[in-house]
Motif scaffolding. Structure first.
Motif, PDB file in Angstrom:
ATOM      1  N   ILE A   1      -0.915  -1.809 -10.369  1.00  0.00           N
ATOM      2  CA  ILE A   1      -0.788  -1.477 -11.817  1.00  0.00           C
ATOM      3  C   ILE A   1      -1.078   0.188 -12.040  1.00  0.00           C
ATOM      4  O   ILE A   1      -0.668   0.540 -12.978  1.00  0.00           O
ATOM      5  N   ASN A   2      -2.203   0.561 -10.931  1.00  0.00           N
ATOM      6  CA  ASN A   2      -1.851   1.845 -10.430  1.00  0.00           C
ATOM      7  C   ASN A   2      -1.410   2.687  -9.841  1.00  0.00           C
ATOM      8  O   ASN A   2      -0.770   3.926 -10.385  1.00  0.00           O
ATOM      9  N   GLY A   3      -0.310   2.360  -9.121  1.00  0.00           N
ATOM     10  CA  GLY A   3       0.057   3.612  -8.289  1.00  0.00           C
ATOM     11  C   GLY A   3      -0.787   4.317  -6.823  1.00  0.00           C
ATOM     12  O   GLY A   3       0.397   4.450  -6.017  1.00  0.00           O
ATOM     13  N   TYR A   4      -2.015   3.611  -6.980  1.00  0.00           N
ATOM     14  CA  TYR A   4      -2.856   4.592  -5.916  1.00  0.00           C
ATOM     15  C   TYR A   4      -2.691   2.944  -4.857  1.00  0.00           C
ATOM     16  O   TYR A   4      -2.913   2.207  -4.661  1.00  0.00           O
ATOM     17  N   THR A   5      -2.367   3.630  -3.065  1.00  0.00           N
ATOM     18  CA  THR A   5      -2.779   2.239  -1.603  1.00  0.00           C
ATOM     19  C   THR A   5      -3.935   2.867  -1.660  1.00  0.00           C
ATOM     20  O   THR A   5      -4.988   3.351  -2.553  1.00  0.00           O
ATOM     21  N   VAL A   6      -4.079   1.591  -1.265  1.00  0.00           N
ATOM     22  CA  VAL A   6      -5.776   1.984  -0.570  1.00  0.00           C
ATOM     23  C   VAL A   6      -5.638   2.774   0.449  1.00  0.00           C
ATOM     24  O   VAL A   6      -7.360   3.261   0.642  1.00  0.00           O
ATOM     25  N   PHE A   7      -5.276   2.912   0.861  1.00  0.00           N
ATOM     26  CA  PHE A   7      -5.240   4.683   2.471  1.00  0.00           C
ATOM     27  C   PHE A   7      -5.055   5.958   1.726  1.00  0.00           C
ATOM     28  O   PHE A   7      -6.321   6.866   1.889  1.00  0.00           O
ATOM     29  N   ASP A   8      -5.044   5.770   0.623  1.00  0.00           N
ATOM     30  CA  ASP A   8      -4.186   7.533   0.181  1.00  0.00           C
ATOM     31  C   ASP A   8      -5.162   7.649  -1.596  1.00  0.00           C
ATOM     32  O   ASP A   8      -5.310   8.706  -1.637  1.00  0.00           O
ATOM     33  N   ALA A   9      -6.181   6.609  -1.927  1.00  0.00           N
ATOM     34  CA  ALA A   9      -7.416   6.942  -3.219  1.00  0.00           C
ATOM     35  C   ALA A   9      -8.094   7.763  -2.584  1.00  0.00           C
ATOM     36  O   ALA A   9      -8.519   7.972  -1.475  1.00  0.00           O
ATOM     37  N   PRO A  10      -8.489   9.088  -3.456  1.00  0.00           N
ATOM     38  CA  PRO A  10      -8.017   8.885  -4.785  1.00  0.00           C
ATOM     39  C   PRO A  10      -6.814  10.064  -4.856  1.00  0.00           C
ATOM     40  O   PRO A  10      -6.764  10.513  -5.962  1.00  0.00           O
ATOM     41  N   ARG A  11      -6.127  10.123  -4.517  1.00  0.00           N
ATOM     42  CA  ARG A  11      -5.248  11.125  -4.429  1.00  0.00           C
ATOM     43  C   ARG A  11      -4.066  10.677  -4.206  1.00  0.00           C
ATOM     44  O   ARG A  11      -3.738   9.707  -3.632  1.00  0.00           O
ATOM     45  N   LYS A  12      -3.005  10.890  -5.680  1.00  0.00           N
ATOM     46  CA  LYS A  12      -2.004   9.916  -5.853  1.00  0.00           C
ATOM     47  C   LYS A  12      -0.896  10.294  -4.505  1.00  0.00           C
ATOM     48  O   LYS A  12       0.487  10.964  -5.760  1.00  0.00           O
ATOM     49  N   PRO A  13       0.129   9.452  -4.301  1.00  0.00           N
ATOM     50  CA  PRO A  13       0.562  10.180  -3.290  1.00  0.00           C
ATOM     51  C   PRO A  13       2.497   9.479  -3.581  1.00  0.00           C
ATOM     52  O   PRO A  13       2.542   9.003  -4.558  1.00  0.00           O
ATOM     53  N   ALA A  14       3.593  10.960  -3.778  1.00  0.00           N
ATOM     54  CA  ALA A  14       4.661  10.790  -4.148  1.00  0.00           C
ATOM     55  C   ALA A  14       5.256   9.940  -3.155  1.00  0.00           C
ATOM     56  O   ALA A  14       5.523  10.914  -2.300  1.00  0.00           O
ATOM     57  N   ILE A  15       5.603   8.685  -3.465  1.00  0.00           N
ATOM     58  CA  ILE A  15       6.152   7.810  -2.280  1.00  0.00           C
ATOM     59  C   ILE A  15       7.567   6.955  -2.804  1.00  0.00           C
ATOM     60  O   ILE A  15       7.781   6.618  -3.965  1.00  0.00           O
ATOM     61  N   PRO A  16       8.722   7.918  -0.954  1.00  0.00           N
ATOM     62  CA  PRO A  16      10.098   7.451  -1.788  1.00  0.00           C
ATOM     63  C   PRO A  16      10.226   5.695  -1.682  1.00  0.00           C
ATOM     64  O   PRO A  16       8.691   4.871  -1.788  1.00  0.00           O
ATOM     65  N   PHE A  17      11.147   5.048  -2.593  1.00  0.00           N
ATOM     66  CA  PHE A  17      11.120   3.542  -3.171  1.00  0.00           C
ATOM     67  C   PHE A  17      11.087   2.886  -2.115  1.00  0.00           C
ATOM     68  O   PHE A  17      10.039   1.646  -2.344  1.00  0.00           O
ATOM     69  N   ALA A  18      11.523   3.096  -1.138  1.00  0.00           N
ATOM     70  CA  ALA A  18      12.049   2.473   0.324  1.00  0.00           C
ATOM     71  C   ALA A  18      10.473   2.048   1.004  1.00  0.00           C
ATOM     72  O   ALA A  18      10.491   1.298   1.324  1.00  0.00           O
ATOM     73  N   HIS A  19       9.792   3.668   0.848  1.00  0.00           N
ATOM     74  CA  HIS A  19       8.259   2.943   1.559  1.00  0.00           C
ATOM     75  C   HIS A  19       7.544   2.369   0.425  1.00  0.00           C
ATOM     76  O   HIS A  19       6.629   1.630   0.983  1.00  0.00           O
ATOM     77  N   LYS A  20       7.988   2.392  -0.755  1.00  0.00           N
ATOM     78  CA  LYS A  20       6.675   1.297  -2.179  1.00  0.00           C
ATOM     79  C   LYS A  20       7.285   0.099  -1.050  1.00  0.00           C
ATOM     80  O   LYS A  20       6.263  -0.949  -1.403  1.00  0.00           O
ATOM     81  N   VAL A  21       8.671  -0.252  -1.029  1.00  0.00           N
ATOM     82  CA  VAL A  21       8.717  -1.822  -0.570  1.00  0.00           C
ATOM     83  C   VAL A  21       8.654  -1.973   0.873  1.00  0.00           C
ATOM     84  O   VAL A  21       7.643  -3.199   1.054  1.00  0.00           O
ATOM     85  N   SER A  22       8.137  -0.828   1.605  1.00  0.00           N
ATOM     86  CA  SER A  22       7.670  -1.229   3.229  1.00  0.00           C
ATOM     87  C   SER A  22       5.817  -1.762   2.728  1.00  0.00           C
ATOM     88  O   SER A  22       5.560  -2.152   3.725  1.00  0.00           O
ATOM     89  N   TYR A  23       5.525  -0.835   1.536  1.00  0.00           N
ATOM     90  CA  TYR A  23       4.104  -1.135   1.818  1.00  0.00           C
ATOM     91  C   TYR A  23       4.073  -2.335   1.470  1.00  0.00           C
ATOM     92  O   TYR A  23       2.874  -2.591   1.817  1.00  0.00           O
ATOM     93  N   VAL A  24       4.618  -2.780   0.576  1.00  0.00           N
ATOM     94  CA  VAL A  24       4.270  -3.827  -0.039  1.00  0.00           C
ATOM     95  C   VAL A  24       4.412  -5.528   0.881  1.00  0.00           C
ATOM     96  O   VAL A  24       3.586  -5.794   1.203  1.00  0.00           O
ATOM     97  N   PHE A  25       5.782  -5.236   1.495  1.00  0.00           N
ATOM     98  CA  PHE A  25       6.251  -6.057   2.838  1.00  0.00           C
ATOM     99  C   PHE A  25       5.083  -6.011   3.715  1.00  0.00           C
ATOM    100  O   PHE A  25       4.408  -7.440   3.950  1.00  0.00           O
ATOM    101  N   VAL A  26       4.479  -4.712   4.288  1.00  0.00           N
ATOM    102  CA  VAL A  26       3.902  -5.312   5.212  1.00  0.00           C
ATOM    103  C   VAL A  26       2.010  -5.209   4.869  1.00  0.00           C
ATOM    104  O   VAL A  26       1.762  -5.839   5.655  1.00  0.00           O
ATOM    105  N   MET A  27       1.628  -4.961   3.845  1.00  0.00           N
ATOM    106  CA  MET A  27       0.497  -4.806   3.314  1.00  0.00           C
ATOM    107  C   MET A  27       0.461  -7.488   3.376  1.00  0.00           C
ATOM    108  O   MET A  27      -0.770  -7.365   3.274  1.00  0.00           O
ATOM    109  N   LEU A  28       1.669  -7.733   2.846  1.00  0.00           N
ATOM    110  CA  LEU A  28       1.527  -9.118   2.433  1.00  0.00           C
ATOM    111  C   LEU A  28       1.868  -9.648   3.998  1.00  0.00           C
ATOM    112  O   LEU A  28       0.772 -10.665   3.400  1.00  0.00           O
ATOM    113  N   ASN A  29       2.544  -9.349   4.520  1.00  0.00           N
ATOM    114  CA  ASN A  29       1.972 -10.050   5.763  1.00  0.00           C
ATOM    115  C   ASN A  29       1.455 -10.023   6.857  1.00  0.00           C
ATOM    116  O   ASN A  29       0.849 -10.447   7.138  1.00  0.00           O
ATOM    117  N   ILE A  30       0.699  -8.230   7.244  1.00  0.00           N
ATOM    118  CA  ILE A  30       0.060  -7.809   8.035  1.00  0.00           C
ATOM    119  C   ILE A  30      -1.400  -7.774   7.761  1.00  0.00           C
ATOM    120  O   ILE A  30      -2.529  -8.177   8.154  1.00  0.00           O
TER     121      ILE A  30
END
Length: 89
Positions: free
Chosen positions: A32-61
């Protein structure tokens, strides 16, 4: 000994259930917001591959290791609001 095993199993299942709920909160908030739990309150520019990795790792680990990040999880909503206020003003 059998009751001890049952109690430990139930405690672990409750731990994982709480972790799953918190993980869904963090991932849905990210979508919804584009903020990761680790980087809020600043919103980093993340490449698409890293966004997919973030979601995959978050859901699994994350359901297993969420306790280490409880402070960040509970302050996520406040940090997102702070980041949006910074970017707007």
């Amino acid at each position: 000994m059998e009751i001890f095993t049952i109690v430990l199993t139930l405690l672990f299942l409750i731990y994982l259930l709480i972790g799953s709920v918190l993980t869904l909160y963090v991932v849905i908030s990210y979508f919804i917001n584009g903020y990761t739990v680790f980087d809020a309150p600043r919103k980093p520019a993340i490449p698409f591959a890293h966004k997919v990795s973030y979601v995959f790792v978050m859901l699994n680990i994350f359901p297993y290791f969420y306790v280490a990040f409880l402070k960040e999880i509970f302050s996520l909503h406040k940090n997102v609001a702070l980041g949006k206020a910074k970017n707007a003003g």
